[in-house]
Enzyme design. Sequence first.
Site, PDB file in Angstrom:
ATOM      1  N   PRO A 104       4.755   4.087   6.858  1.00 24.56           N
ATOM      2  CA  PRO A 104       3.851   4.086   8.016  1.00 24.56           C
ATOM      3  C   PRO A 104       3.859   2.726   8.722  1.00 24.56           C
ATOM      4  CG  PRO A 104       2.617   4.270   5.935  1.00 24.56           C
ATOM      5  CD  PRO A 104       4.069   4.316   5.587  1.00 24.56           C
ATOM      6  N   ASP A 155       8.220 -10.494   3.851  1.00 28.75           N
ATOM      7  CA  ASP A 155       8.530  -9.077   4.070  1.00 28.75           C
ATOM      8  C   ASP A 155      10.044  -8.854   4.160  1.00 28.75           C
ATOM      9  OD1 ASP A 155       5.798  -9.012   4.272  1.00 28.75           O
ATOM     10  OD2 ASP A 155       5.724  -7.887   6.140  1.00 28.75           O
TER      11      ASP A 155
HETATM   12  C1  MEV Z   1       2.197  -9.745   5.744  1.00 31.78           C
HETATM   13  O1  MEV Z   1       2.858  -8.718   4.995  1.00 31.78           O
HETATM   14  C2  MEV Z   1       1.743 -10.827   4.840  1.00 31.78           C
HETATM   15  C3  MEV Z   1       1.079 -12.033   5.487  1.00 31.78           C
HETATM   16  O2  MEV Z   1       0.936 -13.016   4.465  1.00 31.78           O
HETATM   17  C4  MEV Z   1       1.862 -12.591   6.647  1.00 31.78           C
HETATM   18  C5  MEV Z   1       3.166 -13.231   6.215  1.00 31.78           C
HETATM   19  O3  MEV Z   1       3.366 -13.568   5.068  1.00 31.78           O
HETATM   20  O4  MEV Z   1       4.008 -13.429   7.122  1.00 31.78           O
HETATM   21  C6  MEV Z   1      -0.330 -11.690   5.981  1.00 31.78           C
END
Ligand code: MEV
Length: 327
Positions: A104, A155
């Site tokens: 999603p 990510d």
């Molecule tokens: C996003 O999946 C995780 C955060 O820590 C942002 C990042 O690490 O770029 C909120």
Amino acid sequence: MASAPGKVILFGEHAVVYGEPAIAAAIRRRVYVSVEEIATDRIEIESRNLKIRESMRLEKCTRGELEGVSAELKPLWHLCHKMLELHGHPLKHGLRVEIRSEIPESAGLGSSAALATALALALKEIFSVDMSPNDIWNIAFESEKIVHGRPSGIDNTLSLHGGVILYRKGSMKRIRLGQTIPLVVGDTGVSRSTGKMVARVRMLREKYPDVIEEVIRAIGRLSLLSVQALVDGDLEKLGDLMNINQGLLEALGVSSPEISMLVNAARKAGALGAKLTGAGGGGCIIALPAKNAINNVVESIKRVGRDAFLAEIEFEGARIESGGAHG
Ligand code: MEV
């Protein structure tokens, strides 16, 4: 066709933006990107999930004249542009790019990074150019910057490599799990922007630096503490650490009433720990059910009207798919 997995962050979201360590796991839900040559001088991109289809002349994309494209596909156009800029255009014709996703969007599960990584890999393959994993990482990261502003890179690292990792800006270390950890994902159904949530924490940190920096450091310490618990398969300890992490994320202002509702539902149904995962403000939670409580936890989240599923950890990162079987 190439594919790449989504991810959940177990510990350390937001703190990782400030150089603290975080722990994340790739999950067995993937984005599939197929590319084929077409007999025109255009590039076409179609996202089946978003029901968007756009097309642009190759020359225009090569020059990076991307005005007029949708916000949703902009990171992908940018990625195509970068590939053409770096490698010229080795094909005679145009390209058709088709995207299908099991993750999603805007839910904290790394769909944009998986998409960018799979697209970079698919283009490398059809262009027949040499690109190291690091090159793929860099180009996907450029695309992530357009989506999220100042991402930590966690990510797209997970999408590329899969598995469970300890990530700190610029470095990663694989973690070998002592036993499989059952993770239930609950989706608040509220979409939100990672960039905006990261900016919110930044503002709070500027306003109350002494306090917020301590909170961020404490989150980093939780990530480090969890490594041994993951290696030992100590689910109780992991649950405790997740609950503490959720408290600290609340202190950073990135939780929400919907997140609290799902976290509470999961804990009441027998989760040893539960917390938001990703940027927060909506999106998903993860819960670690006690043995035999997996169905209870899933059902209890569903009873409050939200989607929930058991997320299996994916040990394989981005890959070339053998054929059109996923079409
Ligand atoms: C996003 O999946 C995780 C955060 O820590 C942002 C990042 O690490 O770029 C909120």
